[in-house]
Design an enzyme around this catalytic site. Sequence first.
Site, PDB file in Angstrom:
ATOM      1  N   THR A 144      -0.093  28.973 -24.306  1.00 59.85           N
ATOM      2  CA  THR A 144      -1.165  28.200 -23.712  1.00 59.85           C
ATOM      3  C   THR A 144      -1.660  28.847 -22.427  1.00 59.85           C
ATOM      4  OG1 THR A 144      -1.746  26.035 -22.825  1.00 59.85           O
ATOM      5  CG2 THR A 144       0.530  26.691 -22.559  1.00 59.85           C
ATOM      6  N   SER A 179       3.203  21.423 -16.116  1.00 54.61           N
ATOM      7  CA  SER A 179       3.905  20.281 -16.717  1.00 54.61           C
ATOM      8  C   SER A 179       5.165  20.821 -17.392  1.00 54.61           C
ATOM      9  CB  SER A 179       3.033  19.586 -17.773  1.00 54.61           C
ATOM     10  OG  SER A 179       2.977  20.372 -18.961  1.00 54.61           O
ATOM     11  N   TYR A 181       5.842  20.396 -20.397  1.00 52.29           N
ATOM     12  CA  TYR A 181       5.375  20.968 -21.669  1.00 52.29           C
ATOM     13  C   TYR A 181       4.930  22.422 -21.458  1.00 52.29           C
ATOM     14  CZ  TYR A 181       1.692  22.764 -24.555  1.00 52.29           C
ATOM     15  OH  TYR A 181       0.912  23.637 -25.280  1.00 52.29           O
ATOM     16  N   HIS A 182       4.020  22.639 -20.475  1.00 54.43           N
ATOM     17  CA  HIS A 182       3.524  23.999 -20.263  1.00 54.43           C
ATOM     18  C   HIS A 182       4.689  24.941 -19.927  1.00 54.43           C
ATOM     19  CE1 HIS A 182      -0.418  21.837 -19.732  1.00 54.43           C
ATOM     20  NE2 HIS A 182      -0.875  22.921 -20.329  1.00 54.43           N
ATOM     21  N   LYS A 185       6.451  26.476 -22.876  1.00 49.24           N
ATOM     22  CA  LYS A 185       5.761  27.636 -23.456  1.00 49.24           C
ATOM     23  C   LYS A 185       6.099  28.908 -22.685  1.00 49.24           C
ATOM     24  CE  LYS A 185       3.176  25.590 -26.605  1.00 49.24           C
ATOM     25  NZ  LYS A 185       3.222  25.913 -28.029  1.00 49.24           N
TER      26      LYS A 185
HETATM   27  P1  NAD Z   1      -0.048  18.904 -33.118  1.00 47.27           P
HETATM   28  O1  NAD Z   1       0.960  18.074 -32.412  1.00 47.27           O
HETATM   29  O2  NAD Z   1      -1.184  18.230 -33.794  1.00 47.27           O
HETATM   30  O3  NAD Z   1       0.697  19.832 -34.205  1.00 47.27           O
HETATM   31  C1  NAD Z   1       1.994  20.320 -34.028  1.00 47.27           C
HETATM   32  C2  NAD Z   1       2.755  20.068 -35.331  1.00 47.27           C
HETATM   33  O4  NAD Z   1       4.086  20.572 -35.180  1.00 47.27           O
HETATM   34  C3  NAD Z   1       2.878  18.579 -35.653  1.00 47.27           C
HETATM   35  O5  NAD Z   1       2.415  18.326 -36.967  1.00 47.27           O
HETATM   36  C4  NAD Z   1       4.353  18.288 -35.502  1.00 47.27           C
HETATM   37  O6  NAD Z   1       4.821  17.305 -36.391  1.00 47.27           O
HETATM   38  C5  NAD Z   1       4.981  19.649 -35.757  1.00 47.27           C
HETATM   39  N1  NAD Z   1       6.282  19.821 -35.096  1.00 47.27           N
HETATM   40  C6  NAD Z   1       6.619  19.558 -33.811  1.00 47.27           C
HETATM   41  N2  NAD Z   1       7.927  19.804 -33.600  1.00 47.27           N
HETATM   42  C7  NAD Z   1       8.422  20.229 -34.794  1.00 47.27           C
HETATM   43  C8  NAD Z   1       9.731  20.603 -35.224  1.00 47.27           C
HETATM   44  N3  NAD Z   1      10.774  20.581 -34.392  1.00 47.27           N
HETATM   45  N4  NAD Z   1       9.889  20.984 -36.506  1.00 47.27           N
HETATM   46  C9  NAD Z   1       8.841  21.001 -37.379  1.00 47.27           C
HETATM   47  N5  NAD Z   1       7.586  20.649 -37.020  1.00 47.27           N
HETATM   48  C10 NAD Z   1       7.399  20.258 -35.741  1.00 47.27           C
HETATM   49  O7  NAD Z   1      -0.561  19.990 -32.061  1.00 47.27           O
HETATM   50  P2  NAD Z   1      -1.818  20.970 -32.141  1.00 47.27           P
HETATM   51  O8  NAD Z   1      -2.858  20.419 -31.258  1.00 47.27           O
HETATM   52  O9  NAD Z   1      -2.114  21.290 -33.547  1.00 47.27           O
HETATM   53  O10 NAD Z   1      -1.223  22.245 -31.423  1.00 47.27           O
HETATM   54  C11 NAD Z   1      -0.541  23.219 -32.181  1.00 47.27           C
HETATM   55  C12 NAD Z   1       0.010  24.291 -31.250  1.00 47.27           C
HETATM   56  O11 NAD Z   1      -1.046  24.890 -30.514  1.00 47.27           O
HETATM   57  C13 NAD Z   1       1.005  23.754 -30.238  1.00 47.27           C
HETATM   58  O12 NAD Z   1       2.080  24.664 -30.104  1.00 47.27           O
HETATM   59  C14 NAD Z   1       0.212  23.678 -28.960  1.00 47.27           C
HETATM   60  O13 NAD Z   1       1.038  23.852 -27.860  1.00 47.27           O
HETATM   61  C15 NAD Z   1      -0.770  24.829 -29.120  1.00 47.27           C
HETATM   62  N6  NAD Z   1      -2.022  24.583 -28.398  1.00 47.27           N
HETATM   63  C16 NAD Z   1      -2.792  23.475 -28.672  1.00 47.27           C
HETATM   64  C17 NAD Z   1      -3.975  23.266 -27.969  1.00 47.27           C
HETATM   65  C18 NAD Z   1      -4.846  22.060 -28.193  1.00 47.27           C
HETATM   66  O14 NAD Z   1      -5.787  21.845 -27.418  1.00 47.27           O
HETATM   67  N7  NAD Z   1      -4.582  21.256 -29.228  1.00 47.27           N
HETATM   68  C19 NAD Z   1      -4.365  24.195 -26.997  1.00 47.27           C
HETATM   69  C20 NAD Z   1      -3.559  25.302 -26.733  1.00 47.27           C
HETATM   70  C21 NAD Z   1      -2.389  25.491 -27.448  1.00 47.27           C
HETATM   71  N1  USQ Z   2      -8.659  15.765 -17.720  1.00 46.42           N
HETATM   72  C1  USQ Z   2      -9.610  14.933 -17.163  1.00 46.42           C
HETATM   73  N2  USQ Z   2      -9.914  13.790 -17.826  1.00 46.42           N
HETATM   74  C2  USQ Z   2      -9.344  13.438 -19.004  1.00 46.42           C
HETATM   75  C3  USQ Z   2      -8.368  14.292 -19.565  1.00 46.42           C
HETATM   76  C4  USQ Z   2      -8.054  15.440 -18.907  1.00 46.42           C
HETATM   77  O1  USQ Z   2     -10.165  15.223 -16.102  1.00 46.42           O
HETATM   78  O2  USQ Z   2      -9.673  12.376 -19.536  1.00 46.42           O
HETATM   79  C5  USQ Z   2      -8.344  17.029 -17.051  1.00 46.42           C
HETATM   80  C6  USQ Z   2      -6.876  17.231 -16.730  1.00 46.42           C
HETATM   81  O3  USQ Z   2      -6.539  16.701 -15.471  1.00 46.42           O
HETATM   82  C7  USQ Z   2      -6.757  18.758 -16.782  1.00 46.42           C
HETATM   83  C8  USQ Z   2      -7.802  19.170 -17.819  1.00 46.42           C
HETATM   84  O4  USQ Z   2      -8.684  18.062 -17.947  1.00 46.42           O
HETATM   85  O5  USQ Z   2      -7.130  19.306 -15.559  1.00 46.42           O
HETATM   86  C9  USQ Z   2      -7.234  19.518 -19.178  1.00 46.42           C
HETATM   87  O6  USQ Z   2      -6.461  18.430 -19.653  1.00 46.42           O
HETATM   88  P1  USQ Z   2      -6.211  18.239 -21.225  1.00 46.42           P
HETATM   89  O7  USQ Z   2      -5.437  16.985 -21.420  1.00 46.42           O
HETATM   90  O8  USQ Z   2      -7.471  18.410 -21.969  1.00 46.42           O
HETATM   91  O9  USQ Z   2      -5.352  19.552 -21.553  1.00 46.42           O
HETATM   92  P2  USQ Z   2      -3.859  19.946 -21.210  1.00 46.42           P
HETATM   93  O10 USQ Z   2      -3.063  18.833 -20.695  1.00 46.42           O
HETATM   94  O11 USQ Z   2      -3.897  21.186 -20.382  1.00 46.42           O
HETATM   95  O12 USQ Z   2      -3.290  20.316 -22.642  1.00 46.42           O
HETATM   96  C10 USQ Z   2      -4.120  20.705 -23.738  1.00 46.42           C
HETATM   97  C11 USQ Z   2      -3.264  20.621 -25.000  1.00 46.42           C
HETATM   98  C12 USQ Z   2      -2.102  21.606 -24.873  1.00 46.42           C
HETATM   99  C13 USQ Z   2      -2.631  22.986 -24.567  1.00 46.42           C
HETATM  100  C14 USQ Z   2      -3.538  22.996 -23.342  1.00 46.42           C
HETATM  101  C15 USQ Z   2      -4.277  24.301 -23.161  1.00 46.42           C
HETATM  102  O13 USQ Z   2      -2.774  19.299 -25.187  1.00 46.42           O
HETATM  103  O14 USQ Z   2      -1.372  21.628 -26.089  1.00 46.42           O
HETATM  104  O15 USQ Z   2      -1.549  23.858 -24.340  1.00 46.42           O
HETATM  105  O16 USQ Z   2      -4.584  22.009 -23.534  1.00 46.42           O
HETATM  106  S1  USQ Z   2      -4.445  24.747 -21.465  1.00 46.42           S
HETATM  107  O17 USQ Z   2      -5.009  23.630 -20.734  1.00 46.42           O
HETATM  108  O18 USQ Z   2      -5.260  25.914 -21.406  1.00 46.42           O
HETATM  109  O19 USQ Z   2      -3.082  25.014 -20.980  1.00 46.42           O
END
Ligand code: NAD
Ligand code: USQ
Length: 396
Positions: A144, A179, A181-182, A185
Site C-alpha cells: 500500500t 495505522s 494495518y498499514h 504491510k
Molecule cells: P477485501 O477485504 O475485499 O479482500 C481481501 C480478501 O482476503 C477477503 O475476501 C478476505 O476474506 C480474504 N482474506 C483475508 N484474510 C484471509 C486469510 N487469512 N486467509 C484467506 N483469505 C483471507 O480487500 P480488497 O479491498 O480487495 O483489498 C485486497 C488487497 O489489496 C489487500 O491486501 C489490501 O491491503 C490491498 N489494497 C486495497 C486497496 C483498496 O482501496 N481496496 C488499496 C491498496 C491496497
Molecule cells: N478520509 C476522509 N473522509 C472519509 C474517509 C477517509 O477524509 O470519509 C480520509 C482519511 O482520513 C485519509 C484518506 O481519506 O486521509 C484515505 O482514507 P481511506 O479510508 O480512503 O483509505 P485508507 O485508510 O488509507 O485505506 C485504503 C484501503 C487500504 C489501502 C489504502 C491505500 O482500505 O486497504 O491500503 O487505502 S493508501 O491510502 O494509499 O495507503
Amino acid sequence: MQILVLGGDGYLGWPTALHLSDLGHEVAVCDNFARRGYDEEMGVESLIPIATLDERLGAWAEISGKTIKPYVGDLCDAAFVHKMVADFRPDTIVHFGEQRAAPYSMIDQAHAVYTQTNNVVGNLNVMYAIADIDRDIHLVKLGTMGEYGTPNIDIEEGWLEVEHNGRRDRVLYPKRPGSFYHLSKVHDSHNIEFGCRIWGMRATDLNQGVVYGADTGQTKLDPRLATRFDYDGVFGTVLNRMVIQAVLGHPLTVYGNGSQTRGLINIVDTVECIRIASENPADRGEFRVFNQFTESMSVRQIAETIANEYPGECTIDEVDNPRVEAENHYYNAKHSRLEELGLKPTLLSTTLIDHLFEVVERHRDRVDLAAIMPTVRWAATANELPRTASELAPAP
Ligand code: NAD
Ligand code: USQ
C-alpha cells in the site's frame, strides 16, 4: 500462466481473477471468507449485493465457459497453504488475502493483533510454501502507498539511494505508516525482501493507492459476477464513500481540513496492473516495488470534484479527524514503472463519476445511514484482550 489469486472473494481479488481468466490464464482463487465475517461483525453489508463464491464461479463458467478453481481455507493455516500451492503449482501467486481496513485495525488491541497476525503470518506461510515447493513462483503482493506515510521528501518506488558520511547505498525506502494495518504491510515488505535475499524468491510488491470504482468489464456482465462496494466508516474508502454520501444527501465527510493527499487508482486499472506484473515477472532474487496509483488528490479536492459533479444539492462537512495523520504535508510520489510496462491510466472523469452515481442510485435502498460516520478514533486505546482469529472473524 497458472495464477493463484489469494483473497479471491474480495473487492479486488474477485475482479482480478475474472480479468485474468478472461485473458486465458488458468486461475484459482483462495479465500476464507473473513471479509464476509467482518460484515456480520460490523452489522453492515456491501452496497452492491454479492453472490456466494460458489454462485460466482458457476456464473462465470456459464457465461465464459471458463473454470476458476476454488480453495477455501485460511492462509494462517500453514498446512493448507502448502497443500494448495503443491496442488495448483502456480507460476504466479497474487496475494490480496489480508485484513485491509486501517480503521478496523485501530478499533482496539484485539483488532490490531488480529490484523497483524492474520496479515504477517498468512504472508509468511505463502513465502514458505514458495520456498519449499518452487522458488520460481513469482509472488505479486499487494502492499500500500500508506507504507511510506507522508515524508517531507519525494517518495521513490520502494528503494532509496542514500549518501551518508561520504558513503552511498541503496536501501529500502524508510517507512512511516499511519495505522496498525498499514504497518502490517511494512512488515510483509521486509519479510519478502528478506525471502528474495535468502531463497532467491521473485517478488513484486505493489504499493497501491486508494482504489475507487464499482465494476470492471467482467463484473458488469451479470449481477452474480458483481464485486463488493463498501461505504461504511470502517471499510468504505474515501472516494467510494463520498459518491454514496452525495447520492444519499449526506454531507461529504472530509476528515480535518482535507489537505491530506493520497494516490488514487480506478479498479479497472488495478486488475490491469496485476496482469502486467504477472506477465512480466521479477527476476530470481529480485524484490521489485511498483507504486500502483495513477493520480494523486487531496481529500478536499476529491470532495469538491464529487460535489461539483453531483446534479443535486451536495454539501461538504469538515469532520473532526478521527485519525492521527498529517493534514498539511508535502506529497510527490513516483509511479512510472507500471506505465513503462504498458499501463494506460484511467483517470477520474465525469463519465466515471456519473457511472458511480448511477450504480449507487440503483442500490440506494440498501444504505444504512447510521453506518456512515466514523466511529474508530486513533488516539483511543481500547485494550480489550486479543481473541483468536476465528473468534474475531468467523467465516459465515
Ligand atoms: P477485501 O477485504 O475485499 O479482500 C481481501 C480478501 O482476503 C477477503 O475476501 C478476505 O476474506 C480474504 N482474506 C483475508 N484474510 C484471509 C486469510 N487469512 N486467509 C484467506 N483469505 C483471507 O480487500 P480488497 O479491498 O480487495 O483489498 C485486497 C488487497 O489489496 C489487500 O491486501 C489490501 O491491503 C490491498 N489494497 C486495497 C486497496 C483498496 O482501496 N481496496 C488499496 C491498496 C491496497
Ligand atoms: N478520509 C476522509 N473522509 C472519509 C474517509 C477517509 O477524509 O470519509 C480520509 C482519511 O482520513 C485519509 C484518506 O481519506 O486521509 C484515505 O482514507 P481511506 O479510508 O480512503 O483509505 P485508507 O485508510 O488509507 O485505506 C485504503 C484501503 C487500504 C489501502 C489504502 C491505500 O482500505 O486497504 O491500503 O487505502 S493508501 O491510502 O494509499 O495507503
